[in-house]
Design a protein around this motif. Structure first.
Motif, short mmCIF file in Angstrom:
data_model
loop_
_atom_site.label_atom_id
_atom_site.label_comp_id
_atom_site.label_asym_id
_atom_site.label_seq_id
_atom_site.Cartn_x
_atom_site.Cartn_y
_atom_site.Cartn_z
N THR A 212 0.82 -1.19 0.00
CA THR A 212 0.00 0.00 0.00
C THR A 212 0.86 1.26 0.00
OG1 THR A 212 -1.61 -1.22 1.28
CG2 THR A 212 -1.88 1.16 1.20
N ILE A 213 0.49 2.17 -0.86
CA ILE A 213 1.20 3.44 -0.92
C ILE A 213 0.44 4.46 -0.09
CG2 ILE A 213 1.66 5.38 -2.43
CD1 ILE A 213 2.77 3.66 -4.36
N TYR A 214 1.17 5.21 0.70
CA TYR A 214 0.54 6.28 1.46
C TYR A 214 0.97 7.62 0.92
CZ TYR A 214 -0.93 2.68 4.63
OH TYR A 214 -1.53 1.56 5.15
N GLY A 215 0.01 8.56 0.84
CA GLY A 215 0.33 9.88 0.33
C GLY A 215 1.22 10.65 1.30
N VAL A 216 1.74 11.74 0.79
CA VAL A 216 2.59 12.60 1.60
C VAL A 216 2.05 14.02 1.47
CG1 VAL A 216 4.90 13.54 1.84
CG2 VAL A 216 4.62 11.17 1.17
N TRP A 217 1.93 14.74 2.59
CA TRP A 217 1.50 16.14 2.50
C TRP A 217 2.59 16.94 1.85
CZ3 TRP A 217 -3.27 17.74 2.97
CH2 TRP A 217 -4.16 17.01 3.75
N LYS A 218 2.24 17.66 0.78
CA LYS A 218 3.23 18.52 0.14
C LYS A 218 2.63 19.92 0.04
CE LYS A 218 6.19 17.17 -2.90
NZ LYS A 218 6.72 16.84 -4.24
N PRO A 219 2.80 20.73 1.08
CA PRO A 219 2.18 22.07 1.07
C PRO A 219 2.61 22.87 -0.15
CG PRO A 219 3.23 21.60 3.18
CD PRO A 219 3.62 20.50 2.27
#
Ligand SMILES: Nc1ncnc2c1ncn2[C@@H]1O[C@H](COP(=O)(O)OP(=O)(O)OP(=O)(O)O)[C@@H](O)[C@H]1O
Ligand SMILES: [Mg+2]
Lengths: 249, 415, 421
Positions: free
Chosen positions: B371-378
């Motif tokens: 499973t791939i988890y997203g990353v917050w990229k402001p």
């Protein structure tokens, strides 16, 4: 002595010149429309003094609108010279014309042309703000002036209405208030009553007359309604692009 | 002031139209943001897989080892106390482990398969790598074991089970062929495909005796750090330290140096995203032009009156471009909002790659599994929001100017 | 109908600027669709052909169990004909099939080269039938020097491998290999040709020998490890697969052998094929974005002519006719826009199909992956793509225009007549 007399002569001349607000010198206007060219104005000589209340009348297609557009610096003549408040409009570019109109002329049109997203009050204040936003020094007490002029045209209780919530006559009164709020030297009205019934027409004309006498604003308006002509101080009849009759009352 | 008031109210005059065009812009932004966090998540995962299972954050070796076509057994060294303290002094240091890699052929029954043998010191190996947590059968090595831990794919093609015997055929330092034999101790299924097929792990002291080298001789030191981003810079400072003040012949590589293909993939993914977003924004830009042209046509008489009142062309252009920027802002906000929701879901729930690709990622050799988890990229929120507003503003300029240039007489009388 | 078009045409001409912009929107999205379709078609065509020509054929015959062991270059799964009756016989029978165009058998094995300084070069060797390979053409095309190995100990090597061997054409090289009976052997070959495919996987590792030589040296007489069967086109692969299955059933009766159409042979190709169908939805979405301009223009036209519509329906024009008028107007914009879109997209594809689209980051990515893909994009320029995109554009626009047109048709004549614009 000599100097003094020269000076005073100059002053008198200046005064005379000054009192002439608009002058047209053998003005012709030809519309080139593809292959056909329409000669809408065929040589007009006209001087309008400050404070006059002038009516231009004539049949449809005679050139009333064309004439008013030239006097209003909306358009340039094909031949001849138009001078408004000392400026020769032939020589001005688009921006110069816009400035001239902004500082000297108010307009009222048959179709009202109010800005639909602004309230009656905002439409009037907007006219004031345009000038202030361009030359930097803000118009003082624009709020009071806008409200006051709307009061004067009898819309004191409709300040916050949008144009689509007003009747034709009310819209035209807002348009008049908008034209007058800057206290321009000249107000041009092209068939301001054409869309109104005779009672409302009269009311609108009364207001214009009142402003004319109160503020000494020069009014020029066009019409083909004989009833409206009653109000004129100076009557110009125009046919086929020429002034055919002139009458002062 | 009045200009913006008019512009903003105009924006809601045809709210349906406004919403649809803003929708296109919103779609572009949403798409871009999601793609970016997804890619970032994928990269995060790939990089951390490589780091956790194969490369560690830093690797220290003789420079020749990193060159192609070299026999790894030719470039052994014994890490001195000096070198080790230098490594431990690194800010962000977590653990280090010695590794001795060499190639061999794995023989099983009639079959034979080329593998990389990684001789590891079990105790410290566990501190640097997570390999031992992914055993599906058997146990990990103990110091002195003659056993072997292999990946599940190798086990499958060679048909091996825990307890089976293996033979590793390799070439000794002298050049003669030799073998290591023992038992399969464990089988691992790691998220790093390379480790599942081509690499086997053996105890270092056992391997050293079989290879005929001293048990302190290795060819790489692997270092785990607290943070992968700072590790890149540390690799340089460490190399300077080792080659400079200690005058040792070492090269220090970071995880980034061994993941060329992933780095290229990251750049490519980004290019791809920008290209798609540019295409959608192009459509959005035409939509904006369309809106400005239609609005100016609808408002011809208004514009005429404004010109009669003495508004300059610049002011009229301003009205339209504020309106268009407003469209950009609405689209941007919707897009960013949806993007935030999407990112939230991706970060917290994740996306199972098997759904998209099936088992294919194994075959592609990309270190992504599960499973791939997203990353917050402001920054991608800011970039794409600004982009949408800018595109809206710029594409409105020409049609606004076109509208503002209209002859006032024509406009008033709607000719 | 002709009248409808005339009315629509005149109305569109009423205000050219807005019409042009609506058309431009369609042009853009259709051009984008033409371009992306061309790109994807180009990408997948290229990829499919690479796989088919190098590995898969239109259908690939192997021993069923070889599939998992192929990476080992195992010799335990040789194809020795139906019920062990030999490869030659089997090939003859396959050749008889209606779908078969030609057959390329190969025997794959592993080999080692012990060079100087202890280095070991691992290689994969192929026994090839020179006649069949010439018919197939791929190797012949990619031999950049020398010729095909015809007999005896002649060998063709990849250009990268040649480097590793530090040898040249005419030189002799000695390779080691284990034969079928697990005994390590050595044999010396004469280099007669060099292959340069552009893919390092092939060029650095592969060499080719005459099939008969390999069969005898490995002790696998009349055997191969894989057979690539080609039909007239790759679209007939499924029929070919079916006929082969029937043949195997009749002649062999066991499921020792498997014959799979290329689509089912490699998971990467399966993935590509699956993705292609997803893209159709994306194309429609792109066009829908473009129709927004058409719809808002159409709505404005309707708004302007609301009194006219009221008048028409007061005069007895049926809602159907009003619907038609506006739909035709929208369709006209869709058709003109799509035509220009196809034109401009087609030109882009035509240019790029020759020049290619080179992106460094992409090439870097590809070179690191275990896939056969050209490191540049060559979009396909073909009429099918243009036609499909045109029809897609025109249809989607026309259908979406039904919505504003319907709202016009549904207008109540009374409200329409008293509409105050
Ligand atoms: N832009 C134009 N192009 C071509 N011909 C024009 C244009 N504007 C006006 N005309 C022509 O010039 C003549 C004078 O028009 P104008 O609008 O001044 O008449 P008018 O007196 O205001 O008429 P009405 O009472 O109908 O408003 C008419 O014959 C008209 O057709
Ligand atoms: Mg007129």
């Amino acid at each position: 002595m000599l100097v003094v007399s020269l000076n005073s002569e100059k002053k008198i001349n200046q005064k005379l010149e000054n009192s002439v607000l608009v002058s047209l010198d053998s003005v012709k206007k030809t519309y080139e429309d593809g292959k056909i060219s329409v000669r809408a104005l065929r040589g007009i000589d006209l001087k309008i003094a400050e404070g006059e209340f002038t009516t231009v009348y004539g049949p449809s297609g005679s050139g009333k609108t064309t004439l008013l557009n030239l006097i209003g610096a909306l358009d340039k003549p094909s031949e001849g010279q138009v001078k408004i408040n000392g400026s020769i409009i032939n020589e001005l570019d688009r921006n110069g014309l816009a400035l001239l109109r902004r500082d000297n002329i108010g307009f009222v049109f048959q179709s009202y042309n109010l800005i639909p997203v602004l309230t009656a009050y905002e439409n009037v204040e907007f006219a004031l703000k345009i000038s202030s936003s361009n030359n930097g020094n803000p118009v003082r007490n624009s709020k009071e002036r806008s409200a006051q002029i709307l009061e004067q045209v009898g819309l004191g209780d409709m300040l916050d209405r949008r144009p689509n919530e007003l009747s034709g006559g009310q819209k035209q009164r807002v348009a008049i208030a908008r034209a007058l709020v800057k206290e321009p030297r000249l107000v041009l009205a092209d068939e301001p009553t054409a869309n109104l019934d005779s009672k409302t027409s009269k009311e609108v004309l009364e207001i214009m007359l009142e402003m004319n006498s109160k503020l000494k604003t020069t009014f020029i308006f066009s019409t083909h309604d004989p009833m409206v002509m009653e109000y004129a101080g100076r009557l110009l009849e125009i046919r086929d692009g020429k002034i055919t009759r002139e009458e002062r009352r | 002031m009045y200009l913006s008031k008019i512009a903003l109210r105009n924006l809601f005059r045809r709210s349906g139209r406004t919403l649809i065009i803003a929708g296109v812009l919103a779609f572009a932004i949403f798409f871009a943001i999601i793609l970016e966090t997804f890619m970032a998540g994928m990269m995060e995962m790939s990089f951390s897989n490589i780091i956790d299972f194969d490369s560690a954050h830093l690797q220290i070796a003789r420079p020749e080892l990193f060159a192609d076509n070299e026999d790894p057994l030719d470039h052994l060294f014994t890490p001195t106390e000096e070198v080790l303290t230098e490594i431990e002094k690194l800010p962000g240091f977590v653990a280090t482990t010695p590794v001795l890699d060499f190639s061999a052929n794995m023989l099983a029954g009639r079959e034979e398969y080329p593998v990389r043998v990684r001789a590891a010191a079990p105790a410290s190996f566990k501190e640097v790598f997570r390999y031992q947590d992914y055993l599906i059968e058997g146990d990990f090595l103990q110091a002195g074991d003659s056993g072997l831990v292999i990946g599940m794919n190798l086990a499958e093609i060679l048909d091996l089970q825990v307890g089976d015997f293996y033979t590793l055929l390799f070439r000794e330092e002298g050049g003669s062929l030799n073998t290591i034999q023992g038992e399969i101790l464990g089988i691992a299924a790691t998220p790093e495909p390379g480790m599942n097929l081509g690499t086997v792990i053996i105890d270092q002291s056992f391997a050293a005796s079989a290879l005929g080298v001293s048990s302190s001789e290795i060819n790489q030191l692997k270092v785990k750090m607290t943070d992968r981003h700072s590790a890149v810079a540390r690799s340089e400072s460490l190399e300077k330290q080792l080659t400079g003040s200690l005058a040792k012949d070492f090269q220090v590589n970071s995880w980034r140096d061994v993941s060329d293909m992933l780095v290229a993939m990251e750049v490519w993914g980004q290019l791809e995203t920008y290209f798609i977003v540019a295409l959608i924004l192009l459509v959005g830009a035409i939509g904006i032009i369309n809106v400005v042209v239609l609005s100016s046509l609808e408002r011809v008489e208004e514009i005429g009156m404004m010109k009669a009142m003495g508004l300059s062309e610049k002011q009229i252009v301003k009205i339209f471009s504020i309106e268009a920027s407003g469209l950009g802002v609405i689209g941007g906000l919707i897009g960013a909002g949806l993007g935030a929701v999407g990112t939230y879901l991706l970060v917290n729930i994740g996306f199972d790659l098997q759904l998209l690709y099936g088992d294919i990622t194994l075959e592609l050799g990309i270190p992504i599994l599960g499973t791939i988890y997203g990353v917050w990229k402001p920054q991608s929120f800011i970039i794409f929001f600004t982009l949408a507003v800018t595109v809206a503003l710029i594409s409105s300029l020409i049609p606004s100017y076109w509208a503002a240039r209209k002859d006032p007489v024509d406009a008033i009388y709607h000719r | 109908m002709k009248d409808l078009f005339k009315i629509a045409w005149r109305n569109l001409n009423r205000n050219k600027v807005r019409t042009v912009i609506a058309i431009l929107a369609i042009t853009t999205v259709v051009a984008i669709v033409v371009f992306s379709r061309g790109l994807i078609l180009g990408f997948s065509d290229n990829t499919y052909d690479l796989y088919i020509d190098n590995n898969l054929g239109h259908a690939r015959i192997i021993q069923s169990e070889y599939r998992n062991r192929e990476a080992l270059l195992s010799l335990d799964y040789g194809i020795d004909g139906f019920q062990g009756a030999g490869l030659e016989n089997m090939l003859l029978e396959i050749k008889e099939l209606e779908e078969t165009e030609y057959i390329v058998p190969r025997l794959k094995f592993g080999a080692l080269y012990g060079g100087q300084a202890n280095e070991m070069v691992r290689m994969a060797g192929f026994g090839i039938d020179p006649v069949a390979e010439k018919r197939h053409g791929l190797l012949l095309e990619e031999i950049n020097r020398g010729r095909m190995p015809e007999e005896g100990n002649e060998i063709l090597v990849g250009v990268g491998l040649l480097d590793k061997l530090k040898a040249d054409i005419g030189d002799q090289v000695t390779f080691m290999f284990t034969n079928y009976y697990q005994s390590l052997q050595g044999r010396t070959f004469t280099i007669v040709g060099v292959r340069e495919s552009g893919f390092s996987e092939f060029d650095d590792n592969f060499f080719y020998l005459p099939l008969t030589t390999v069969q005898s040296m490995l002790g696998m007489e009349d055997q191969a490890t894989e057979i690539m069967v080609f039909s007239t086109s790759r679209d007939r692969a499924e029929e070919l697969e079916e006929s082969l299955a029937i043949l195997f059933q009749e002649r062999d009766g066991t499921d020792n052998y498997s014959a799979l159409a290329w689509q089912r042979t490699d998971p990467i190709l399966e993935l590509f094929l699956e993705m292609e169908s997803i893209f159709d939805f994306i194309y429609i979405a792109i066009i829908l974005m473009g129709t927004i301009a058409v719809i808002s223009t159409l709505k404005m036209i309707i708004r302007e002519r609301i009194t006219e519509i009221g008048m028409m329906s007061a005069l007895g024009l049926k809602p159907r006719d009003i619907l038609k008028i506006f739909t035709v107007e929208g369709a006209l914009m869709g058709i003109i826009g799509s035509a220009f879109g196809v034109l401009s997209g087609g030109l882009i594809n035509l240019y790029l199909s020759r020049a290619g689209l080179h992106v460094q980051a992409y090439a870097d990515t590809i070179s690191g992956m275990d896939v056969l893909v050209e490191p540049a994009f060559y979009p396909v320029f073909n009429l099918e793509n243009l036609l499909v995109s045109f029809i897609l554009g025109a249809t989607v626009v026309t259908i979406t225009c039904l919505w504003p047109a319907r709202s016009a048709a549904r207008l109540d004549p009374v409200t329409a007549l008293h509409h105050d614009s």
